[in-house]
Motif scaffolding. Structure first.
Motif, PDB file in Angstrom:
ATOM      1  N   ASN A 402     -23.939 -97.022  10.691  1.00 44.12           N
ATOM      2  CA  ASN A 402     -23.669 -98.269  11.416  1.00 44.12           C
ATOM      3  C   ASN A 402     -23.113 -99.361  10.507  1.00 44.12           C
ATOM      4  O   ASN A 402     -23.446-100.544  10.647  1.00 44.12           O
ATOM      5  N   GLY A 403     -22.289 -98.940   9.545  1.00 42.45           N
ATOM      6  CA  GLY A 403     -21.631 -99.902   8.679  1.00 42.45           C
ATOM      7  C   GLY A 403     -22.510-100.502   7.607  1.00 42.45           C
ATOM      8  O   GLY A 403     -22.116-101.494   6.980  1.00 42.45           O
ATOM      9  N   GLN A 404     -23.680 -99.893   7.346  1.00 41.68           N
ATOM     10  CA  GLN A 404     -24.587-100.414   6.319  1.00 41.68           C
ATOM     11  C   GLN A 404     -25.115 -99.281   5.463  1.00 41.68           C
ATOM     12  O   GLN A 404     -25.270 -98.137   5.927  1.00 41.68           O
ATOM     13  N   ILE A 405     -25.402 -99.594   4.197  1.00 39.41           N
ATOM     14  CA  ILE A 405     -26.003 -98.600   3.310  1.00 39.41           C
ATOM     15  C   ILE A 405     -27.376 -98.216   3.872  1.00 39.41           C
ATOM     16  O   ILE A 405     -28.229 -99.083   4.108  1.00 39.41           O
ATOM     17  N   ALA A 406     -27.593 -96.899   4.076  1.00 29.71           N
ATOM     18  CA  ALA A 406     -28.850 -96.427   4.654  1.00 29.71           C
ATOM     19  C   ALA A 406     -29.782 -95.839   3.593  1.00 29.71           C
ATOM     20  O   ALA A 406     -30.976 -96.113   3.594  1.00 29.71           O
ATOM     21  N   TYR A 407     -29.233 -95.018   2.692  1.00 27.05           N
ATOM     22  CA  TYR A 407     -30.066 -94.411   1.644  1.00 27.05           C
ATOM     23  C   TYR A 407     -29.167 -93.842   0.557  1.00 27.05           C
ATOM     24  O   TYR A 407     -27.959 -93.637   0.751  1.00 27.05           O
ATOM     25  N   ALA A 408     -29.784 -93.605  -0.611  1.00 25.25           N
ATOM     26  CA  ALA A 408     -29.056 -93.018  -1.731  1.00 25.25           C
ATOM     27  C   ALA A 408     -28.860 -91.526  -1.507  1.00 25.25           C
ATOM     28  O   ALA A 408     -29.671 -90.860  -0.851  1.00 25.25           O
ATOM     29  N   VAL A 409     -27.772 -91.009  -2.075  1.00 20.51           N
ATOM     30  CA  VAL A 409     -27.385 -89.617  -1.877  1.00 20.51           C
ATOM     31  C   VAL A 409     -27.208 -88.937  -3.224  1.00 20.51           C
ATOM     32  O   VAL A 409     -26.663 -89.526  -4.162  1.00 20.51           O
ATOM     33  N   ASN A 410     -27.676 -87.685  -3.314  1.00 21.84           N
ATOM     34  CA  ASN A 410     -27.362 -86.863  -4.476  1.00 21.84           C
ATOM     35  C   ASN A 410     -27.060 -85.439  -4.028  1.00 21.84           C
ATOM     36  O   ASN A 410     -27.245 -85.084  -2.871  1.00 21.84           O
ATOM     37  N   GLU A 411     -26.563 -84.638  -4.923  1.00 26.71           N
ATOM     38  CA  GLU A 411     -26.326 -83.212  -4.700  1.00 26.71           C
ATOM     39  C   GLU A 411     -25.536 -82.927  -3.429  1.00 26.71           C
ATOM     40  O   GLU A 411     -25.991 -82.222  -2.537  1.00 26.71           O
ATOM     41  N   CYS A 412     -24.327 -83.470  -3.374  1.00 25.95           N
ATOM     42  CA  CYS A 412     -23.433 -83.116  -2.277  1.00 25.95           C
ATOM     43  C   CYS A 412     -22.065 -82.763  -2.843  1.00 25.95           C
ATOM     44  O   CYS A 412     -21.767 -83.041  -4.007  1.00 25.95           O
ATOM     45  N   THR A 413     -21.249 -82.148  -2.025  1.00 23.90           N
ATOM     46  CA  THR A 413     -19.896 -81.783  -2.411  1.00 23.90           C
ATOM     47  C   THR A 413     -18.916 -82.431  -1.455  1.00 23.90           C
ATOM     48  O   THR A 413     -19.145 -82.460  -0.241  1.00 23.90           O
ATOM     49  N   ILE A 414     -17.833 -82.972  -1.987  1.00 20.19           N
ATOM     50  CA  ILE A 414     -16.790 -83.552  -1.154  1.00 20.19           C
ATOM     51  C   ILE A 414     -15.502 -82.764  -1.393  1.00 20.19           C
ATOM     52  O   ILE A 414     -15.244 -82.306  -2.504  1.00 20.19           O
ATOM     53  N   ALA A 415     -14.703 -82.577  -0.330  1.00 22.63           N
ATOM     54  CA  ALA A 415     -13.531 -81.719  -0.448  1.00 22.63           C
ATOM     55  C   ALA A 415     -12.403 -82.217   0.444  1.00 22.63           C
ATOM     56  O   ALA A 415     -12.623 -82.913   1.440  1.00 22.63           O
ATOM     57  N   GLY A 416     -11.191 -81.833   0.067  1.00 21.67           N
ATOM     58  CA  GLY A 416     -10.001 -82.165   0.838  1.00 21.67           C
ATOM     59  C   GLY A 416      -8.778 -81.683   0.094  1.00 21.67           C
ATOM     60  O   GLY A 416      -8.875 -80.889  -0.856  1.00 21.67           O
ATOM     61  N   ASN A 417      -7.604 -82.127   0.505  1.00 20.92           N
ATOM     62  CA  ASN A 417      -6.368 -81.838  -0.205  1.00 20.92           C
ATOM     63  C   ASN A 417      -5.790 -83.150  -0.715  1.00 20.92           C
ATOM     64  O   ASN A 417      -5.637 -84.108   0.053  1.00 20.92           O
ATOM     65  N   LEU A 418      -5.492 -83.201  -2.009  1.00 19.64           N
ATOM     66  CA  LEU A 418      -5.103 -84.464  -2.635  1.00 19.64           C
ATOM     67  C   LEU A 418      -3.865 -85.080  -1.995  1.00 19.64           C
ATOM     68  O   LEU A 418      -3.788 -86.302  -1.838  1.00 19.64           O
ATOM     69  N   ARG A 419      -2.902 -84.274  -1.603  1.00 20.54           N
ATOM     70  CA  ARG A 419      -1.686 -84.831  -0.995  1.00 20.54           C
ATOM     71  C   ARG A 419      -2.034 -85.587   0.281  1.00 20.54           C
ATOM     72  O   ARG A 419      -1.548 -86.708   0.519  1.00 20.54           O
ATOM     73  N   ASP A 420      -2.905 -84.991   1.098  1.00 16.20           N
ATOM     74  CA  ASP A 420      -3.322 -85.650   2.338  1.00 16.20           C
ATOM     75  C   ASP A 420      -4.239 -86.837   2.059  1.00 16.20           C
ATOM     76  O   ASP A 420      -4.118 -87.895   2.680  1.00 16.20           O
ATOM     77  N   MET A 421      -5.152 -86.674   1.118  1.00  9.27           N
ATOM     78  CA  MET A 421      -6.115 -87.722   0.804  1.00  9.27           C
ATOM     79  C   MET A 421      -5.417 -88.992   0.338  1.00  9.27           C
ATOM     80  O   MET A 421      -5.731 -90.101   0.778  1.00  9.27           O
ATOM     81  N   LEU A 422      -4.459 -88.832  -0.584  1.00 12.95           N
ATOM     82  CA  LEU A 422      -3.786 -89.999  -1.138  1.00 12.95           C
ATOM     83  C   LEU A 422      -2.967 -90.744  -0.081  1.00 12.95           C
ATOM     84  O   LEU A 422      -2.832 -91.969  -0.146  1.00 12.95           O
ATOM     85  N   MET A 423      -2.434 -90.021   0.884  1.00 12.46           N
ATOM     86  CA  MET A 423      -1.646 -90.676   1.928  1.00 12.46           C
ATOM     87  C   MET A 423      -2.516 -91.396   2.945  1.00 12.46           C
ATOM     88  O   MET A 423      -2.005 -92.192   3.742  1.00 12.46           O
ATOM     89  N   ARG A 424      -3.824 -91.144   2.912  1.00 15.78           N
ATOM     90  CA  ARG A 424      -4.744 -91.798   3.856  1.00 15.78           C
ATOM     91  C   ARG A 424      -5.597 -92.865   3.168  1.00 15.78           C
ATOM     92  O   ARG A 424      -6.569 -93.357   3.753  1.00 15.78           O
ATOM     93  N   MET A 425      -5.259 -93.243   1.960  1.00 17.61           N
ATOM     94  CA  MET A 425      -6.062 -94.193   1.207  1.00 17.61           C
ATOM     95  C   MET A 425      -5.909 -95.612   1.716  1.00 17.61           C
ATOM     96  O   MET A 425      -4.831 -96.027   2.136  1.00 17.61           O
TER      97      MET A 425
END
Length: 452
Positions: A402-425
């Motif tokens: 809901n647009g607010q920090i809820a809790y701290a996060v550890n041990e996760c993986t994030i993934a995507g394709n850099l060409r697409d990611m950079l164009m959506r920045m």
């Protein structure tokens, strides 16, 4: 010319003379002298202090399209002669590469005193050990003063000074000195399986530009306490905000992809993107090696070419590759005066003082607008396919609901394709100062998060 610079210049001259005598047709030489002092504290007392000082020399020889590089930390006439003989023998066995060669004399930097205006050398005497100890102790005390901090794992302060001289058989000869000051702290909260840690640190060319130790310590403590109760996030496709602490890593992948060495090998996911959009419209990525007091500034590159500001990306469109002389020749282009090298290595393309233009929204506004997603504040591990741009990294940070920090996060993986990611920045407005890669927080839509 200082006595130290004179000695370094004499060493490079001796290396070039020895290379010619051994049979090299071309050669360049580096001599580097440096000293450093660091202190670490623990529990309000000195834990460790280290002082280092030394001179290193490096020689690269070229013979008929072949090259070899050697180095040493001993500077006797015998060592220099042996280095030259060994380098020439190695070069004669190396494969031929017709792109190799020194710069033409008319390509060289016209002056070698440009460093004076860059203010790369702090004009004050370096801090004595008691002053460094005081800085580290003050940072530790400030971190411990943050409620919830159980201990400070380390607090350290360091100072360094480095002088280098580069010379080549094409007539180039120049050098400069660089000072460095740093301060850092690592804090811990909780214990056992509930233990969390975070850190803060800064480095500057001039000591006067460093934040107060109390600010470093407080920042480390507050970041650490915010990580209490960290757990895994949900799995799915979510927006991710790269905090400015780690956003430069994302731009670093773009910089690697436009490096001429990767492009020349065909090992770049942007190899066909010249003059094409690689970032959203309105975003610029620039390099300026001539920023005063910046740690990566330099008046000339590792091949003696005068450095200059340039646009890597303008209004989202890729303007050119990062090139040294050899990669430029391979690609039929001029060097961008971007050669970097170590004492024992040949030149290769590299960047310094890169800046991504900031946006208009604050990071807090981007968090509010993202609704549900992940704020990444630290990264670990990396799997990036240099040819396709497929991207996967371990991450930690904070989950947003809901647009607010809820809790701290550890041990996760994030993934995507850099060409697409950079164009959506979407870039935030929090552009940091003093860093070699100045990149604001970056929001990327639609990435994959793997948590629970």
């Amino acid at each position: 010319m200082t006595g130290a610079s004179s000695d370094l210049q004499a060493l490079t001259r001796a290396l070039l003379d020895a290379a010619r005598a051994a049979g090299a047709s071309e050669a360049d030489a580096m001599a580097v002298e440096g000293e450093s002092l660091s202190v670490n504290v623990l529990g309000g007392a000195l834990e460790h202090a280290e002082r280092a000082q030394g001179v290193e020399i490096g020689l690269r020889v070229l013979i008929g399209g072949r090259q070899a590089s050697v180095s040493a930390s001993e500077v006797s006439e015998r060592t220099i002669a042996e280095m030259a003989a060994r380098a020439v023998a190695m070069a004669r066995e190396a494969p031929v590469d017709d792109s190799l060669g020194l710069a033409d004399p008319d390509q060289l930097a016209g002056t070698t005193d440009m460093a004076r205006g860059l203010e790369l050398d702090d004009d004050r005497p370096p801090p004595a050990p008691p002053e460094l100890l005081d800085r580290a102790l003050r940072a530790e005390a400030a971190a411990l003063a943050v409620a919830g901090i159980s201990m400070v794992e380390s607090a350290s302060a360091a100072v360094s000074h480095r002088r280098l001289w580069l010379a080549a058989t094409n007539g180039f000869s120049g050098g400069y000195g660089r000072s460095g000051h740093s301060l850092s702290a690592v804090a811990i909260t909780g214990e056992g399986l509930g233990m969390e840690r975070d850190w803060a640190g800064e480095s500057r060319v001039w000591a006067a530009d460093l934040p107060p130790p109390e600010e470093i310590g407080r920042r480390a403590g507050e970041r650490t306490v915010a990580r209490r109760g960290a757990r895994k996030p949900p799995t799915g496709a979510f927006p991710i905000l790269y905090d400015e602490r780690v956003a430069s890593s994302l731009i670093g992948h773009l910089l690697s992809a436009v490096n001429g060495a990767a492009v020349a090998r065909g090992a770049s996911w942007l190899r066909d993107a010249l003059d094409q959009p690689v970032l959203p419209p309105g975003l610029d990525l620039t390099e300026d090696p001539l920023l005063p007091r910046y740690p990566a500034s330099r008046p000339f590159d590792a091949e003696g070419l005068a450095t200059r500001a340039r646009a890597i990306v303008a209004d989202g469109v890729l303007q050119g590759w990062t090139l040294d002389l050899a990669t430029g020749r391979k690609l039929g282009m001029a060097s961008t005066a971007s050669a970097v090298r170590g004492i024992s290595s040949a030149p290769s393309p590299g960047v310094s003082n890169v800046t991504l233009s900031p946006g208009n929204a604050t990071p807090q506004a981007l968090v509010r607008d993202m609704g549900r997603g992940l704020v990444v504040t630290s990264m670990l591990g990396a799997s990036v396919n240099p040819t396709t741009g497929d991207y996967s990294r371990g991450a930690a940070g904070f989950w947003v609901e809901n647009g607010q920090i809820a809790y701290a996060v550890n041990e996760c993986t994030i993934a995507g394709n850099l060409r697409d990611m950079l164009m959506r920045m979407v870039a935030a407005d929090d552009l940091p100062e003093w860093r070699p890669h100045r990149v604001p927080s970056l929001l990327v839509e639609g990435m994959t998060v793997a948590g629970d």
